[in-house]
Write a protein that holds these residues in place. Structure first.
Motif, PDB file in Angstrom:
ATOM      1  N   GLY A 126       0.811  -1.215   0.000  1.00 52.65           N
ATOM      2  CA  GLY A 126       0.000   0.000   0.000  1.00 52.65           C
ATOM      3  C   GLY A 126       0.842   1.261   0.000  1.00 52.65           C
ATOM      4  N   ALA A 127       0.534   2.175   0.950  1.00 57.74           N
ATOM      5  CA  ALA A 127       1.225   3.466   1.012  1.00 57.74           C
ATOM      6  C   ALA A 127       2.680   3.327   1.437  1.00 57.74           C
ATOM      7  CB  ALA A 127       0.483   4.391   1.975  1.00 57.74           C
ATOM      8  N   ASN A 128       3.073   2.143   1.926  1.00 61.41           N
ATOM      9  CA  ASN A 128       4.467   1.928   2.313  1.00 61.41           C
ATOM     10  C   ASN A 128       5.374   1.681   1.116  1.00 61.41           C
ATOM     11  OD1 ASN A 128       2.739   0.962   4.780  1.00 61.41           O
ATOM     12  ND2 ASN A 128       4.768   1.385   5.593  1.00 61.41           N
ATOM     13  N   ALA A 129       4.781   1.546  -0.055  1.00 64.02           N
ATOM     14  CA  ALA A 129       5.561   1.281  -1.272  1.00 64.02           C
ATOM     15  C   ALA A 129       5.733   2.561  -2.081  1.00 64.02           C
ATOM     16  CB  ALA A 129       4.867   0.224  -2.116  1.00 64.02           C
ATOM     17  N   LYS A 130       6.952   2.786  -2.545  1.00 57.63           N
ATOM     18  CA  LYS A 130       7.248   3.949  -3.384  1.00 57.63           C
ATOM     19  C   LYS A 130       8.039   3.478  -4.591  1.00 57.63           C
ATOM     20  CE  LYS A 130       9.250   8.585  -3.370  1.00 57.63           C
ATOM     21  NZ  LYS A 130       9.982   9.612  -2.571  1.00 57.63           N
ATOM     22  N   GLN A 131       7.389   3.539  -5.742  1.00 64.52           N
ATOM     23  CA  GLN A 131       8.006   3.036  -6.968  1.00 64.52           C
ATOM     24  C   GLN A 131       8.962   4.056  -7.554  1.00 64.52           C
ATOM     25  OE1 GLN A 131       6.151   2.255 -11.194  1.00 64.52           O
ATOM     26  NE2 GLN A 131       5.653   0.512  -9.890  1.00 64.52           N
ATOM     27  N   GLY A 132      10.099   3.538  -8.019  1.00 63.34           N
ATOM     28  CA  GLY A 132      11.071   4.397  -8.684  1.00 63.34           C
ATOM     29  C   GLY A 132      10.783   4.499 -10.165  1.00 63.34           C
ATOM     30  N   GLY A 133      11.633   5.181 -10.881  1.00 64.65           N
ATOM     31  CA  GLY A 133      11.448   5.347 -12.315  1.00 64.65           C
ATOM     32  C   GLY A 133      11.761   4.081 -13.084  1.00 64.65           C
ATOM     33  N   GLU A 134      11.216   3.993 -14.272  1.00 65.68           N
ATOM     34  CA  GLU A 134      11.427   2.816 -15.112  1.00 65.68           C
ATOM     35  C   GLU A 134      12.696   2.975 -15.939  1.00 65.68           C
ATOM     36  OE1 GLU A 134       8.408   0.320 -17.769  1.00 65.68           O
ATOM     37  OE2 GLU A 134       9.043   2.149 -18.787  1.00 65.68           O
ATOM     38  N   LYS A 135      13.484   1.911 -15.990  1.00 63.22           N
ATOM     39  CA  LYS A 135      14.630   1.860 -16.883  1.00 63.22           C
ATOM     40  C   LYS A 135      14.207   1.140 -18.151  1.00 63.22           C
ATOM     41  CE  LYS A 135      19.163  -0.346 -17.415  1.00 63.22           C
ATOM     42  NZ  LYS A 135      20.184  -1.206 -16.765  1.00 63.22           N
ATOM     43  N   LEU A 136      14.389   1.767 -19.286  1.00 66.84           N
ATOM     44  CA  LEU A 136      13.972   1.165 -20.554  1.00 66.84           C
ATOM     45  C   LEU A 136      15.104   1.261 -21.565  1.00 66.84           C
ATOM     46  CD1 LEU A 136      11.537  -0.112 -22.031  1.00 66.84           C
ATOM     47  CD2 LEU A 136      10.941   2.183 -22.828  1.00 66.84           C
ATOM     48  N   VAL A 137      15.477   0.119 -22.124  1.00 67.63           N
ATOM     49  CA  VAL A 137      16.508   0.038 -23.154  1.00 67.63           C
ATOM     50  C   VAL A 137      15.950  -0.765 -24.311  1.00 67.63           C
ATOM     51  CG1 VAL A 137      18.826  -0.782 -23.721  1.00 67.63           C
ATOM     52  CG2 VAL A 137      18.360   0.147 -21.444  1.00 67.63           C
ATOM     53  N   GLY A 138      16.103  -0.259 -25.518  1.00 70.54           N
ATOM     54  CA  GLY A 138      15.633  -0.977 -26.694  1.00 70.54           C
ATOM     55  C   GLY A 138      14.122  -1.096 -26.726  1.00 70.54           C
ATOM     56  N   ASP A 139      13.643  -2.219 -27.271  1.00 76.97           N
ATOM     57  CA  ASP A 139      12.203  -2.466 -27.402  1.00 76.97           C
ATOM     58  C   ASP A 139      11.898  -3.852 -26.835  1.00 76.97           C
ATOM     59  OD1 ASP A 139       9.573  -2.790 -28.098  1.00 76.97           O
ATOM     60  OD2 ASP A 139       9.820  -2.136 -30.182  1.00 76.97           O
ATOM     61  N   PRO A 140      11.777  -3.953 -25.496  1.00 77.51           N
ATOM     62  CA  PRO A 140      11.573  -5.279 -24.903  1.00 77.51           C
ATOM     63  C   PRO A 140      10.278  -5.956 -25.342  1.00 77.51           C
ATOM     64  CG  PRO A 140      11.366  -3.534 -23.252  1.00 77.51           C
ATOM     65  CD  PRO A 140      11.905  -2.898 -24.480  1.00 77.51           C
ATOM     66  N   ASP A 141       9.214  -5.195 -25.588  1.00 76.00           N
ATOM     67  CA  ASP A 141       7.952  -5.817 -26.002  1.00 76.00           C
ATOM     68  C   ASP A 141       8.128  -6.591 -27.302  1.00 76.00           C
ATOM     69  OD1 ASP A 141       6.572  -4.854 -23.814  1.00 76.00           O
ATOM     70  OD2 ASP A 141       6.002  -2.995 -24.815  1.00 76.00           O
ATOM     71  N   LYS A 142       8.751  -5.961 -28.276  1.00 72.01           N
ATOM     72  CA  LYS A 142       8.981  -6.636 -29.565  1.00 72.01           C
ATOM     73  C   LYS A 142       9.958  -7.801 -29.393  1.00 72.01           C
ATOM     74  CE  LYS A 142      10.094  -5.786 -34.431  1.00 72.01           C
ATOM     75  NZ  LYS A 142      10.884  -7.017 -34.568  1.00 72.01           N
ATOM     76  N   ALA A 143      10.979  -7.606 -28.548  1.00 68.78           N
ATOM     77  CA  ALA A 143      11.964  -8.673 -28.352  1.00 68.78           C
ATOM     78  C   ALA A 143      11.316  -9.912 -27.748  1.00 68.78           C
ATOM     79  CB  ALA A 143      13.095  -8.173 -27.463  1.00 68.78           C
ATOM     80  N   PHE A 144      10.375  -9.716 -26.831  1.00 71.66           N
ATOM     81  CA  PHE A 144       9.681 -10.866 -26.249  1.00 71.66           C
ATOM     82  C   PHE A 144       8.779 -11.546 -27.290  1.00 71.66           C
ATOM     83  CE2 PHE A 144      10.594  -8.929 -21.996  1.00 71.66           C
ATOM     84  CZ  PHE A 144      11.228 -10.026 -21.449  1.00 71.66           C
ATOM     85  N   GLN A 145       8.147 -10.751 -28.142  1.00 70.47           N
ATOM     86  CA  GLN A 145       7.307 -11.324 -29.197  1.00 70.47           C
ATOM     87  C   GLN A 145       8.129 -12.179 -30.152  1.00 70.47           C
ATOM     88  OE1 GLN A 145       5.359  -8.023 -31.130  1.00 70.47           O
ATOM     89  NE2 GLN A 145       3.728  -7.893 -29.603  1.00 70.47           N
ATOM     90  N   ASP A 146       9.354 -11.726 -30.431  1.00 75.47           N
ATOM     91  CA  ASP A 146      10.203 -12.421 -31.399  1.00 75.47           C
ATOM     92  C   ASP A 146      11.011 -13.566 -30.781  1.00 75.47           C
ATOM     93  OD1 ASP A 146       9.276 -10.603 -33.235  1.00 75.47           O
ATOM     94  OD2 ASP A 146      11.059  -9.307 -33.146  1.00 75.47           O
ATOM     95  N   ALA A 147      10.973 -13.686 -29.468  1.00 75.76           N
ATOM     96  CA  ALA A 147      11.828 -14.663 -28.784  1.00 75.76           C
ATOM     97  C   ALA A 147      11.404 -16.098 -29.091  1.00 75.76           C
ATOM     98  CB  ALA A 147      11.795 -14.420 -27.281  1.00 75.76           C
ATOM     99  N   ASP A 148      12.396 -16.991 -29.197  1.00 78.51           N
ATOM    100  CA  ASP A 148      12.112 -18.420 -29.341  1.00 78.51           C
ATOM    101  C   ASP A 148      11.599 -19.016 -28.037  1.00 78.51           C
ATOM    102  OD1 ASP A 148      13.063 -18.329 -31.964  1.00 78.51           O
ATOM    103  OD2 ASP A 148      15.121 -18.785 -31.339  1.00 78.51           O
ATOM    104  N   ALA A 149      12.056 -18.464 -26.932  1.00 73.98           N
ATOM    105  CA  ALA A 149      11.666 -18.997 -25.620  1.00 73.98           C
ATOM    106  C   ALA A 149      11.602 -17.851 -24.621  1.00 73.98           C
ATOM    107  CB  ALA A 149      12.660 -20.050 -25.148  1.00 73.98           C
ATOM    108  N   VAL A 150      10.657 -17.967 -23.689  1.00 71.48           N
ATOM    109  CA  VAL A 150      10.511 -16.978 -22.625  1.00 71.48           C
ATOM    110  C   VAL A 150      10.373 -17.724 -21.305  1.00 71.48           C
ATOM    111  CG1 VAL A 150       9.084 -15.141 -21.650  1.00 71.48           C
ATOM    112  CG2 VAL A 150       9.413 -15.276 -24.143  1.00 71.48           C
ATOM    113  N   SER A 151      11.173 -17.336 -20.324  1.00 68.55           N
ATOM    114  CA  SER A 151      11.049 -17.918 -18.983  1.00 68.55           C
ATOM    115  C   SER A 151      10.628 -16.826 -18.017  1.00 68.55           C
ATOM    116  CB  SER A 151      12.375 -18.541 -18.523  1.00 68.55           C
ATOM    117  OG  SER A 151      13.353 -17.552 -18.297  1.00 68.55           O
ATOM    118  N   GLU A 152       9.852 -17.217 -17.017  1.00 67.83           N
ATOM    119  CA  GLU A 152       9.400 -16.269 -16.010  1.00 67.83           C
ATOM    120  C   GLU A 152       9.554 -16.899 -14.635  1.00 67.83           C
ATOM    121  OE1 GLU A 152       5.846 -13.777 -16.878  1.00 67.83           O
ATOM    122  OE2 GLU A 152       5.520 -15.191 -18.536  1.00 67.83           O
TER     123      GLU A 152
END
Length: 718
Positions: free
Chosen positions: A133-159
């Motif tokens: 809740g209010a105890n959490a403070k999110q920092g800024g996002e780090k973004l490099v390249g185009d991860p959305d497209k890279a995940f779409q094009d990936a042969d395999a994805v692990s989570e």
């Protein structure tokens, strides 16, 4: 002197003292019990201090009454730190303190202090981001390249989701000091990692001249990053001493307070997704991480760790504030967490694509800083060789039908380790005695031995002929022992000061040998002409030429110049492999063998370097298998601030440790690099990966306790 001496290290093949492994110069006094730690001291008239701490995680002090305590015979001073109106932010918060003639009286008086609280709402759980809740403070996002497209094009994805909890420093000598405030002068014998900086900091906080504060510490019983500046207990102890008419006061934290308020390693949790090619090449990284540093923020773990040049990255970190003691630097701060999150996620990706993790780690080493790519690949191969990886590793789920499953796991780390700013003085006396003086401290890492070896190498003398003075604020200032920066600094300042002093001696001796000063060298207890060993004087005879004059020369390490000078540099790498057995019926994890391969530039004492790795691995196995701060959500209290329920690794828990120092010539040429922290980094990740390999499923959260292991085997969240 006409010319600056050549400070560079002697070539490997010409070193006579450096590169050898003499035993620690302080070994006899420590092993015999003659070494005096600050907590052992008892100056005349010393009083004992005792704390009153808050039992609540969040509260307001409504009243405090010290009358009963002040009336007890033997009580000499009472000091209140949290008067009425003070808002308490965590259990263990310092409320008041007393000083008395005996420890028993001090404790009884502390119990007589009556404190009333208004209990306030608290929050102490950090593992579940959804409930912060209010105890959490999110920092800024780090973004490099185009991860959305890279995940779409990936042969395999692990989570996966991974977590490493808050752990304690657990110093065997608690935080504290003996301190005496008389008039404007303060003498203090602390347990600190920063003798040189302690005096100026304490002086500023007590508003006295820094020259009036004298600090002395011979030995310290552990710090691991938590003992730098004077803390509240130093200020409290000083005030108790002043109120008691200038009598020295010994104030050290009890074990529960030590664990609750003297610092901890922050937690880190993350949901991580990796995408890549079927050949094992990672092309995309996404991580949502969170953790707590207590009431204050914690440094976000670097994600991805080491392999920072992955082409497509999305990363965000959230700080969670909890009503618990604040974090402090803990042996490579932020790096254990970062290594655990990254290396576990990479190992899961290797499993996803059906590949050997060593090969996946080697392939993706291309994303490490360019200067270290080949180092990591070499160390991965070397660690695999020493761990018999090709013989013993197997894909997950192929560990046989017995209840005892064996598995191997790999992880890596990185660190800086360049020397901090510092100074040393080298003294040559007419009687031939030699002294090195520098205001550093030896945390048990062998700093005394290293300095003595460097001086002996430079002067061409046996180590027994070098007298060393460290550990007081009156000596030439060095820096605090943190960041693995001490060995680079003291080796450089010792080398420079010794060479400068030697150059002065050469100027005095040269006419007697019919040579120029720059034609002389110090070898095997003689000053001789280079290339003409018969033209020489014994060391004592050369020093007698000084008459009644003493030579005293300074040497300095300036970090911005160090890289060019080459005496010390930064940048250490390491690869470690854990070999474990897991009992799938009890959930117990046992270490069979642990392999650690590390580089740290030029190694002055191989025995001490290996000892640093051994110590780090032992410490890390404890955190991997046992250690975590356990909080009660209902009361806000710490449930294990003691040595009964906060478990550390014992000798039977650590298995066989194999250490290999990567001292190839290309590393030696980089100069001295600190090693205190790098080997402490990969352990949790290596053990976590080994357990996953053994039992076929990921145990997401360190420590690898039986309940976590069994929960993973049963398909529940550990």
């Amino acid at each position: 002197m006409a010319n600056t001496p050549d400070y560079s290290w002697p070539p490997m093949e010409k070193r006579k003292v450096m590169g050898t492994s003499p035993k620690r110069v302080d070994g006899p006094v420590k092993s015999s019990g003659r070494a005096k730690y600050s907590s052992d001291l008892k100056p005349p008239g010393m009083l004992f201090g005792s704390y009153v701490i808050s039992p609540h995680a969040h509260a307001k002090v409504t009243s405090i009454d010290t009358t009963a305590a002040e009336k007890i015979a033997g009580v000499k001073a009472v000091h209140v730190m949290a008067p009425a109106g003070t808002e308490i932010q965590y259990q263990g918060w310092e409320v008041a303190a007393v000083a008395a003639t005996t420890e028993e009286i001090a404790r009884e008086a502390a119990r007589k202090i009556k404190v009333e609280y208004e209990v306030l709402p608290h929050y102490v759980k950090d593992s579940d981001l959804a409930n912060a809740g209010a105890n959490a403070k999110q920092g800024g996002e780090k973004l490099v390249g185009d991860p959305d497209k890279a995940f779409q094009d990936a042969d395999a994805v692990s989570e996966g989701q991974y977590g490493i909890p808050v752990v304690y420093h657990c110093c065997l000598e608690p935080h504290g000091q003996v301190i005496q405030w008389q008039g404007d002068s303060i003498n203090v014998w602390p347990s600190t990692q920063n003798v040189p900086g302690y005096a100026s900091d304490l002086a500023q906080r007590l508003q006295v001249p820094a020259t009036n504060v004298k600090v002395k510490m011979d030995y310290i019983g552990g710090g691991f990053g938590s003992k730098f500046n004077p803390d509240a207990w130093a200020i409290v102890g000083a005030n108790l001493s002043k109120k008691a008419g200038g009598r020295p006061v010994k104030l050290y934290l009890d074990r529960d307070a030590e664990l609750m308020i003297a610092g901890n390693r922050p937690s880190a949790y993350a949901k991580i997704k990796i995408g890549g090619k079927k050949d094992g090449t990672v092309t995309a990284w996404q991580s949502e991480s969170w953790g707590t540093g207590g009431v204050g923020p914690a440094q976000a773990p670097a994600q991805p760790y080491v392999y920072t040049n992955i082409p497509n990255i999305r990363q965000v970190h959230t700080n969670i504030s909890v009503n618990a003691g604040s974090q402090r630097a803990w042996r490579a701060p932020g790096n254990q967490q970062a290594s655990y999150l990254t290396c576990c996620a990479l190992e899961d990706f290797a499993h996803k694509v059906g590949m050997d993790p060593i090969e996946v780690f080697k392939l993706n080493a291309q994303y490490a800083p360019s200067a270290r790519v080949e180092t990591y690949r070499y160390q991965l191969d070397k660690a695999a060789e020493l761990a018999e990886w090709k013989k013993l590793w197997h894909p997950r789920g192929q560990s046989g039908s017995n209840a005892i499953k064996r598995g191997l796991g790999v992880a890596f780390g990185a660190w800086g380790g360049a020397g901090h700013a510092g100074k040393a003085r080298a003294v040559i006396n007419p009687d031939g005695s030699v002294a090195i003086e520098t205001g550093t401290q030896d945390l048990g890492t062998g700093t005394r031995t290293i300095i003595t070896q460097v001086a002996a190498e430079t002067f061409g003398l046996p180590m027994s002929q070098i007298k060393l003075s460290i550990g007081t604020s009156e000596l030439p200032p060095d820096g605090g022992s943190g960041g693995s920066t001490t060995v680079g600094a003291v080796s450089t300042t010792t080398r420079k000061s010794s060479m400068n002093a030697l150059a002065k001696l050469y100027e005095v001796v040269a006419p007697s040998l019919g040579a120029q000063p720059d034609q002389l060298e110090a070898v095997d207890g003689h000053i001789r002409v280079k290339g003409s060993p018969n033209k020489s004087l014994t060391w004592q005879a050369a020093c007698r030429k000084l008459g009644t004059t003493q030579i005293a020369e300074m040497g300095e390490n300036v970090p911005r110049q160090a890289q060019a000078e080459g005496l010390n540099t930064g940048g250490a790498a390491g690869v470690q492999i854990a070999d474990v057995n897991v009992d799938t019926e009890t959930g117990i994890v046992k270490i069979n063998r642990y392999v650690a391969v590390h580089d740290c530039g030029l190694v002055i004492n191989p025995r001490l370097a290996e000892s640093q790795v051994y110590g780090a691995v032992i410490m890390g196995i404890g955190t991997a298998l046992y250690e975590e701060r356990i909080m009660d959500a209902q009361t806000g209290r710490v449930l294990n601030p003691d040595m009964e329920f906060y478990k550390l690794a014992g000798i039977a828990d650590i298995g066989n440790i194999v250490v290999h120092m990567d001292i190839r010539p290309e590393n030696d040429k980089r100069g001295v690099i600190g090693l205190g922290e790098p080997p402490a980094i990969p352990i949790c990740a290596a053990v976590g990966n080994a357990v996953a390999n053994a039992i076929g499923v990921r145990v997401p959260n360190i420590p690898m306790t039986p309940d976590h292991v069994l929960a993973a085997l049963e398909g529940r969240n550990a």
